[in-house]
Scaffold this motif. Structure first.
Motif, PDB file in Angstrom:
ATOM      1  N   LEU A 177       0.817  -1.208   0.000  1.00 40.24           N
ATOM      2  CA  LEU A 177       0.000   0.000   0.000  1.00 40.24           C
ATOM      3  C   LEU A 177       0.855   1.264   0.000  1.00 40.24           C
ATOM      4  CD1 LEU A 177      -2.761  -1.106   2.544  1.00 40.24           C
ATOM      5  CD2 LEU A 177      -2.971  -0.929   0.060  1.00 40.24           C
ATOM      6  N   LEU A 178       2.127   1.128   0.380  1.00 41.03           N
ATOM      7  CA  LEU A 178       3.054   2.272   0.387  1.00 41.03           C
ATOM      8  C   LEU A 178       3.918   2.327  -0.869  1.00 41.03           C
ATOM      9  CD1 LEU A 178       4.262   1.965   4.106  1.00 41.03           C
ATOM     10  CD2 LEU A 178       2.534   3.544   3.182  1.00 41.03           C
ATOM     11  N   SER A 179       3.662   1.435  -1.818  1.00 39.93           N
ATOM     12  CA  SER A 179       4.508   1.316  -3.005  1.00 39.93           C
ATOM     13  C   SER A 179       3.871   1.986  -4.220  1.00 39.93           C
ATOM     14  CB  SER A 179       4.740  -0.163  -3.317  1.00 39.93           C
ATOM     15  OG  SER A 179       3.618  -0.720  -3.978  1.00 39.93           O
ATOM     16  N   PRO A 180       4.644   2.161  -5.315  1.00 42.33           N
ATOM     17  CA  PRO A 180       4.077   2.717  -6.560  1.00 42.33           C
ATOM     18  C   PRO A 180       3.001   1.822  -7.175  1.00 42.33           C
ATOM     19  CG  PRO A 180       6.484   2.789  -6.606  1.00 42.33           C
ATOM     20  CD  PRO A 180       6.103   1.981  -5.416  1.00 42.33           C
ATOM     21  N   LEU A 181       2.888   0.559  -6.723  1.00 43.78           N
ATOM     22  CA  LEU A 181       1.870  -0.328  -7.270  1.00 43.78           C
ATOM     23  C   LEU A 181       0.459   0.225  -7.064  1.00 43.78           C
ATOM     24  CD1 LEU A 181       3.366  -3.728  -6.091  1.00 43.78           C
ATOM     25  CD2 LEU A 181       3.108  -2.985  -8.467  1.00 43.78           C
ATOM     26  N   ARG A 182       0.280   1.041  -6.033  1.00 45.00           N
ATOM     27  CA  ARG A 182      -1.049   1.624  -5.788  1.00 45.00           C
ATOM     28  C   ARG A 182      -1.481   2.537  -6.922  1.00 45.00           C
ATOM     29  NH1 ARG A 182      -2.877   4.367  -0.559  1.00 45.00           N
ATOM     30  NH2 ARG A 182      -4.781   4.195  -1.774  1.00 45.00           N
ATOM     31  N   ARG A 183      -0.506   3.074  -7.673  1.00 46.56           N
ATOM     32  CA  ARG A 183      -0.837   4.004  -8.757  1.00 46.56           C
ATOM     33  C   ARG A 183      -0.863   3.322 -10.126  1.00 46.56           C
ATOM     34  NH1 ARG A 183       2.879   6.703  -5.539  1.00 46.56           N
ATOM     35  NH2 ARG A 183       4.569   6.371  -7.046  1.00 46.56           N
ATOM     36  N   LEU A 184      -0.523   2.022 -10.168  1.00 45.29           N
ATOM     37  CA  LEU A 184      -0.495   1.302 -11.431  1.00 45.29           C
ATOM     38  C   LEU A 184      -1.734   0.429 -11.564  1.00 45.29           C
ATOM     39  CD1 LEU A 184       3.215   0.031 -11.546  1.00 45.29           C
ATOM     40  CD2 LEU A 184       2.260   2.022 -12.717  1.00 45.29           C
ATOM     41  N   ARG A 185      -2.202   0.275 -12.796  1.00 45.67           N
ATOM     42  CA  ARG A 185      -3.289  -0.663 -13.040  1.00 45.67           C
ATOM     43  C   ARG A 185      -2.770  -1.949 -13.670  1.00 45.67           C
ATOM     44  NH1 ARG A 185      -7.054  -3.029 -16.151  1.00 45.67           N
ATOM     45  NH2 ARG A 185      -9.162  -3.105 -15.255  1.00 45.67           N
ATOM     46  N   ASP A 186      -1.853  -1.825 -14.632  1.00 48.62           N
ATOM     47  CA  ASP A 186      -1.402  -2.982 -15.403  1.00 48.62           C
ATOM     48  C   ASP A 186       0.105  -3.171 -15.335  1.00 48.62           C
ATOM     49  OD1 ASP A 186      -3.893  -4.087 -16.457  1.00 48.62           O
ATOM     50  OD2 ASP A 186      -4.069  -2.152 -17.483  1.00 48.62           O
ATOM     51  N   LEU A 187       0.558  -4.306 -15.870  1.00 49.27           N
ATOM     52  CA  LEU A 187       1.961  -4.692 -15.808  1.00 49.27           C
ATOM     53  C   LEU A 187       2.772  -3.947 -16.878  1.00 49.27           C
ATOM     54  CD1 LEU A 187       1.564  -8.553 -15.356  1.00 49.27           C
ATOM     55  CD2 LEU A 187       1.779  -6.798 -13.610  1.00 49.27           C
ATOM     56  N   PRO A 188       4.104  -3.845 -16.682  1.00 52.48           N
ATOM     57  CA  PRO A 188       4.937  -3.143 -17.663  1.00 52.48           C
ATOM     58  C   PRO A 188       4.975  -3.854 -18.997  1.00 52.48           C
ATOM     59  CG  PRO A 188       6.293  -4.286 -16.051  1.00 52.48           C
ATOM     60  CD  PRO A 188       4.883  -4.387 -15.566  1.00 52.48           C
ATOM     61  N   ALA A 189       5.115  -3.081 -20.070  1.00 50.35           N
ATOM     62  CA  ALA A 189       5.117  -3.648 -21.413  1.00 50.35           C
ATOM     63  C   ALA A 189       6.498  -4.147 -21.827  1.00 50.35           C
ATOM     64  CB  ALA A 189       4.616  -2.629 -22.421  1.00 50.35           C
ATOM     65  N   VAL A 190       7.558  -3.493 -21.319  1.00 53.55           N
ATOM     66  CA  VAL A 190       8.923  -3.855 -21.722  1.00 53.55           C
ATOM     67  C   VAL A 190       9.804  -3.889 -20.480  1.00 53.55           C
ATOM     68  CG1 VAL A 190       8.722  -2.885 -24.038  1.00 53.55           C
ATOM     69  CG2 VAL A 190       9.500  -1.435 -22.150  1.00 53.55           C
TER      70      VAL A 190
END
Length: 416
Positions: free
Chosen positions: A399-412
């Motif tokens: 919850l303290l990580s940048p994952l909270r602002r991402l919806r999907d996985l990286p493309a490259v």
């Protein structure tokens, strides 16, 4: 790399062999999950602390060789590493029933075999996660990891129940032969794979220490990987505590027979299988990056059902808690492993996976020892309460990580 497009993964003969090997190895390993602690508790009258040491021995290898193993794996083709690790594990497990038949089985031998199989598992797991991207196109990695988790969870669902029945019918030492056979079958399946594996990157003359540090730097400079490592390390610490004390709790506190112990532990795999089957759908609906933190946040509180279990019908609370928590754990694992594989350049995959394994599995020996010590001092139920409370902490780093602002996985992949 295979050239599959749109068709089901099972059309690939080599991916079917990879799945079959995973099923055989996991089925045997899950029989051992029941049989090995029962050998200690029932056959050798082990104390809670001794069962904690046994669990610690199984996972200590990730601390001892976890980091250099990643650099070694990156220097080699990964498929031969998988086959050799399976053969070593088969031989080590086969030694235990032989010692039991000869009447010379001791706790020291259990510790030694647990340590040897642990070292082989370090190499197997690092190579396995690093091998998949060379077998499947990048766009199929999430589906591939989901399929592997489905097979693994199916084996985990059947294994403890089979193990419990085998222990009741044939005795715990003989049941361990199933693990040895499973590892041998896994090695045979892997040996049949024919997809050419890209050669490892040419040797640069860079010392092992520098290569290890490169893997560490890649993980810890990335804030999302750093928090995934932290969250998984917390989860594995408390999961190891549970593994160390659950057999004592189920046998001596809930008064369950060996067969019922196996069925109780199968509940985790039922939930895990559900998680594997739903991971891709949930990832698309919630977001493949977002589901990494949503899954443990929603399912972790169900761990509080473990210590509420009692004798008779009330034992079912333990099974319900296992099923829901492991549902979330598998959804989380499919998403975060795919995230790591897509984020990392191929040349660093072994070291990235080794670094993560070192951190997240390195907490397990300490969790097992703490679990055994707490159970020995205050009772198995107190240790299970501590495990359950610990699972509430798992989502906090995410919850303290940048994952909270991402919806999907990286493309490259990102640069190493």
């Amino acid at each position: 790399m295979t050239s599959e497009s749109g068709g089901g993964l099972l059309r690939s003969r080599d991916f079917r062999l990879l799945l079959s090997g995973a099923a055989a190895g996991q089925l045997g390993a899950q029989v051992t999950l029941v049989a090995l602690p029962l050998v200690a508790v029932v056959e050798l009258d082990a104390s809670p602390l001794q069962t904690g040491i046994l669990t610690a021995a199984e996972t200590a290898a990730f601390l001892l060789v976890g980091l250099p193993a990643g650099a070694w794996v990156d220097r080699m083709r990964r498929l031969p590493v998988l086959i050799r690790a399976d053969v070593v594990r088969a031989l080590a497990m086969a030694a235990l029933p032989l010692a039991a038949w000869a009447g010379v089985l001791t706790m020291t031998q259990l510790y030694l075999v647990a340590l040897i199989t642990g070292v082989a598992t370090v190499f197997f797991d690092i190579a396995h996660q690093s091998y998949l991207p060379s077998l499947l196109p990048r766009e199929k990695l999430v589906a591939g990891n989901g399929a592997l988790e489905t097979v693994r969870s199916s084996a985990q669902m059947a294994g403890p129940g089979v193990g419990g029945v085998l222990v009741q019918v044939a005795g715990a030492p003989l049941a361990l032969l199933a693990d040895a056979v499973g590892y041998l079958l896994s090695a045979l399946c892997l040996r049949g794979i024919r997809t050419p594996e890209p050669p490892p990157a040419p040797a640069t003359g860079e010392p092992l220490r520098a290569q290890v540090l490169e893997g560490l730097a890649f993980v810890f400079r990335n804030p999302a990987l750093r928090m995934i490592a932290c969250s998984t390390a917390v989860a594995n610490f408390f999961a190891a505590m549970l593994t160390a004390v659950q057999t004592v709790f189920l046998v001596r506190v809930l008064d369950l027979p060996a067969g019922a112990v196996g069925l109780m532990l199968s509940a985790a795999a039922v939930g895990g299988l559900g998680g594997a089957l739903c991971a891709d759908v949930l990832g698309r609906a919630v977001g493949r990056a977002r589901v990494i933190w949503v899954a443990p946040l929603l399912t972790g509180p169900f761990a509080l059902l473990w210590p509420l279990a009692g004798r008779g019908a009330a034992a079912a609370w333990f099974a319900v808690g296992e099923a829901v928590v492991f549902f979330g754990a598998v959804v989380y694992n499919v998403a975060q492993v795919s995230f790591r594989q897509l984020l990392c350049p191929d040349a660093l995959l072994g070291r990235m996976n080794a670094t993560l394994r070192f951190v997240v599995w390195g907490t397990m020996p300490f969790g097992a020892l703490v679990g055994g010590a707490v159970a020995g001092a205050y009772g198995a139920r107190a240790a299970v309460w501590l495990c359950a409370a610990g699972f509430l902490l798992v989502p906090l780093p995410l919850l303290l990580s940048p994952l909270r602002r991402l919806r999907d996985l990286p493309a490259v992949p990102v640069a190493g």
